[in-house]
Design a protein around this motif. Structure first.
Motif, PDB file in Angstrom:
ATOM      1  N   GLY A   1      49.492  49.329  37.600  1.00  0.00           N
ATOM      2  CA  GLY A   1      49.257  47.984  38.098  1.00  0.00           C
ATOM      3  C   GLY A   1      47.806  47.556  38.134  1.00  0.00           C
ATOM      4  O   GLY A   1      47.508  46.390  38.415  1.00  0.00           O
ATOM      5  N   THR A   2      46.884  48.462  37.830  1.00  0.00           N
ATOM      6  CA  THR A   2      45.456  48.112  37.928  1.00  0.00           C
ATOM      7  C   THR A   2      44.926  47.407  36.688  1.00  0.00           C
ATOM      8  O   THR A   2      43.907  46.721  36.749  1.00  0.00           O
ATOM      9  CB  THR A   2      44.602  49.368  38.187  1.00  0.00           C
ATOM     10  N   GLY A   3      45.578  47.589  35.551  1.00  0.00           N
ATOM     11  CA  GLY A   3      45.111  46.974  34.311  1.00  0.00           C
ATOM     12  C   GLY A   3      44.215  47.893  33.503  1.00  0.00           C
ATOM     13  O   GLY A   3      43.913  49.023  33.898  1.00  0.00           O
ATOM     14  N   VAL A   4      43.782  47.383  32.359  1.00  0.00           N
ATOM     15  CA  VAL A   4      43.006  48.161  31.386  1.00  0.00           C
ATOM     16  C   VAL A   4      41.512  47.892  31.567  1.00  0.00           C
ATOM     17  O   VAL A   4      41.095  46.742  31.711  1.00  0.00           O
ATOM     18  CB  VAL A   4      43.446  47.806  29.943  1.00  0.00           C
ATOM     19  N   ASP A   5      40.717  48.952  31.535  1.00  0.00           N
ATOM     20  CA  ASP A   5      39.272  48.809  31.748  1.00  0.00           C
ATOM     21  C   ASP A   5      38.565  48.121  30.590  1.00  0.00           C
ATOM     22  O   ASP A   5      37.664  47.296  30.808  1.00  0.00           O
ATOM     23  CB  ASP A   5      38.643  50.191  31.974  1.00  0.00           C
ATOM     24  N   ALA A   6      38.925  48.452  29.371  1.00  0.00           N
ATOM     25  CA  ALA A   6      38.259  47.861  28.200  1.00  0.00           C
ATOM     26  C   ALA A   6      39.291  47.510  27.146  1.00  0.00           C
ATOM     27  O   ALA A   6      40.058  48.380  26.706  1.00  0.00           O
ATOM     28  CB  ALA A   6      37.221  48.818  27.628  1.00  0.00           C
ATOM     29  N   VAL A   7      39.317  46.250  26.749  1.00  0.00           N
ATOM     30  CA  VAL A   7      40.232  45.777  25.717  1.00  0.00           C
ATOM     31  C   VAL A   7      39.423  45.378  24.491  1.00  0.00           C
ATOM     32  O   VAL A   7      38.424  44.651  24.610  1.00  0.00           O
ATOM     33  CB  VAL A   7      41.062  44.567  26.204  1.00  0.00           C
TER      34      VAL A   7
ATOM     35  N   VAL B   1      46.055  41.755  30.853  1.00  0.00           N
ATOM     36  CA  VAL B   1      46.072  43.167  31.268  1.00  0.00           C
ATOM     37  C   VAL B   1      44.707  43.673  31.707  1.00  0.00           C
ATOM     38  O   VAL B   1      44.573  44.850  32.048  1.00  0.00           O
ATOM     39  CB  VAL B   1      46.606  44.059  30.117  1.00  0.00           C
ATOM     40  N   LEU B   2      43.713  42.823  31.736  1.00  0.00           N
ATOM     41  CA  LEU B   2      42.352  43.259  32.043  1.00  0.00           C
ATOM     42  C   LEU B   2      42.222  43.630  33.517  1.00  0.00           C
ATOM     43  O   LEU B   2      42.682  42.918  34.405  1.00  0.00           O
ATOM     44  CB  LEU B   2      41.366  42.140  31.695  1.00  0.00           C
ATOM     45  N   ALA B   3      41.577  44.749  33.775  1.00  0.00           N
ATOM     46  CA  ALA B   3      41.370  45.213  35.142  1.00  0.00           C
ATOM     47  C   ALA B   3      40.176  44.506  35.778  1.00  0.00           C
ATOM     48  O   ALA B   3      39.332  43.918  35.091  1.00  0.00           O
ATOM     49  CB  ALA B   3      41.121  46.725  35.141  1.00  0.00           C
TER      50      ALA B   3
ATOM     51  N   ASN C   1      41.132  34.935  36.353  1.00  0.00           N
ATOM     52  CA  ASN C   1      40.320  36.000  35.766  1.00  0.00           C
ATOM     53  C   ASN C   1      40.095  37.088  36.811  1.00  0.00           C
ATOM     54  O   ASN C   1      39.677  36.792  37.938  1.00  0.00           O
ATOM     55  CB  ASN C   1      38.970  35.445  35.301  1.00  0.00           C
ATOM     56  N   PRO C   2      40.361  38.357  36.488  1.00  0.00           N
ATOM     57  CA  PRO C   2      40.100  39.416  37.457  1.00  0.00           C
ATOM     58  C   PRO C   2      38.628  39.406  37.881  1.00  0.00           C
ATOM     59  O   PRO C   2      37.736  39.166  37.058  1.00  0.00           O
ATOM     60  CB  PRO C   2      40.441  40.700  36.686  1.00  0.00           C
ATOM     61  N   TYR C   3      38.374  39.655  39.144  1.00  0.00           N
ATOM     62  CA  TYR C   3      37.002  39.588  39.648  1.00  0.00           C
ATOM     63  C   TYR C   3      36.064  40.489  38.843  1.00  0.00           C
ATOM     64  O   TYR C   3      36.354  41.649  38.576  1.00  0.00           O
ATOM     65  CB  TYR C   3      36.953  39.981  41.123  1.00  0.00           C
TER      66      TYR C   3
END
Length: 349
Positions: A239-245, A261-263, A285-287
């Motif tokens: 549930g946290t998302g992906v660090d680098a896309v 999916v961006l963390a 947008n994720p913080y």
């Protein structure tokens, strides 16, 4: 000599007889070992016209911006290069005087509007020929490594390497995750670079199953492109998302997937130039997550790419074609029927 020439907008490249070039001051004549065929070439002759093309790409010129070769002749003032030595060509050519160029970042030259061409093979005669002239500054030694297979590294490896190197801070932690969207030539090498440089779990997605299978064989984890990819990635990351896309496509749906999916604190690098557009909102947008784009890479990056190639950390998938078969290579590239990077070998046999 023979050369594959882009002669006019909306016109397929053709093989022509042209004079063998002579190196000017500060230049080296290379006997071409290999030249990679890239989708950017297809965009040049299929998509653009005079009113829409980037400045510095006006035809006619010889294609080939992924080039390797052996030093054949030295221009005035060139020293420190031995005849017969193998090199990879750094394609971009900037003014050489501005701040980015002084750092080897010719892709971001501040005087690009004043330049007569963008790069070797993009405005200036490139490597789809028996010989090509190149500024000595733009040559990266290959040593004993195979120069033919190395040719695609000048773009297909340099471009993802630059994007990945900028994202390393968000991947330099335990349990980091990365996603590669699009598994063509750049995507396959991106997986190899991520595996070599980081401890990240690497997820991949593409609609071509054979491309996915190759990436999985290189240690990646596949996401089913026919299902809800965002939901799969959210579940896979707890549930946290992906660090680098790393989006090697750049279409609206692929960028949207990266956004979804961006963390928090992550980085979405749009590398592909499909021209996609998406929206951004403070509330979605994720913080502290960054959405950015990158273009090619620096000369220093290319030296590091070659070092990885020499150590076997990057192994490009290539299919070799003779110069006479170069039009066929581009036809297959346009059709999407290539399983590897097409490399034109002018002196095959």
């Amino acid at each position: 000599m023979r050369a594959l020439r882009f002669t006019d907008w909306k016109t397929k490249p053709t093989l022509q007889d042209v004079d063998r070039p002579t190196p000017g001051p500060g230049e080296v004549l290379l006997k071409v070992a290999g030249a990679g065929a890239c989708h950017s070439d297809v965009a040049a002759y299929d998509d653009f016209e005079a009113a829409t093309a980037p400045k510095g790409m006006t035809p006619p010129f010889t294609l080939g911006h992924e080039t390797s070769g052996w030093a054949e002749e030295l221009g005035e003032g060139v020293t420190g290069i031995a005849l017969g030595e193998a090199f990879l060509v750094y394609g971009p050519i900037g003014c050489g005087r501005c701040v980015p160029c002084s750092k080897g970042q010719d892709t971001y030259c501040e005087r690009v509007a004043e330049m007569p061409y963008l790069a070797t093979g993009l405005g200036r005669d490139g490597g789809m020929a028996e010989y090509v002239t190149v500024p000595a500054r733009n040559l990266v030694p290959l040593g004993d490594a195979d120069p033919v297979a190395a040719a695609p590294l000048a773009d297909a490896a340099l471009t993802p390497y630059h994007a990945i190197s900028l994202a390393l801070p968000v991947l330099a932690k335990g349990g980091s995750t990365a996603l590669v969207i699009g598994l063509g030539g750049l995507g396959q090498i991106a997986v190899q670079i991520l595996t070599a440089l980081t401890g990240a779990t690497v997820y991949v997605t593409d609609r071509k199953q054979d491309a996915v299978d190759r990436a999985v064989a290189r240690g990646a984890i596949a996401i089913d492109a026919s299902g809800d990819q965002a939901a799969q990635l959210r579940e896979a990351t707890g549930g946290t998302g992906v660090d680098a896309v790393f989006d090697l496509v750049g279409a609206t749906p692929t960028i949207q997937l990266g956004q979804a999916v961006l963390a928090r604190g992550g980085r979405l690098s749009v590398v592909g130039i499909a021209g996609g557009e998406v929206s951004w909102s403070f509330f979605t947008n994720p913080y502290e997550a960054v959405i950015t784009n990158t273009y090619w890479g620096s000369i220093a990056d290319l030296h590091e790419v070659v070092a990885m190639y020499q150590r076997g950390q990057i192994v490009p998938d290539v299919e070799r074609f003779s110069l006479e078969d170069a039009p066929e290579a581009y036809r297959r590239l346009e059709e999407g029927t290539l399983d590897a990077r097409a490399v034109i070998v002018p002196h095959a046999g």
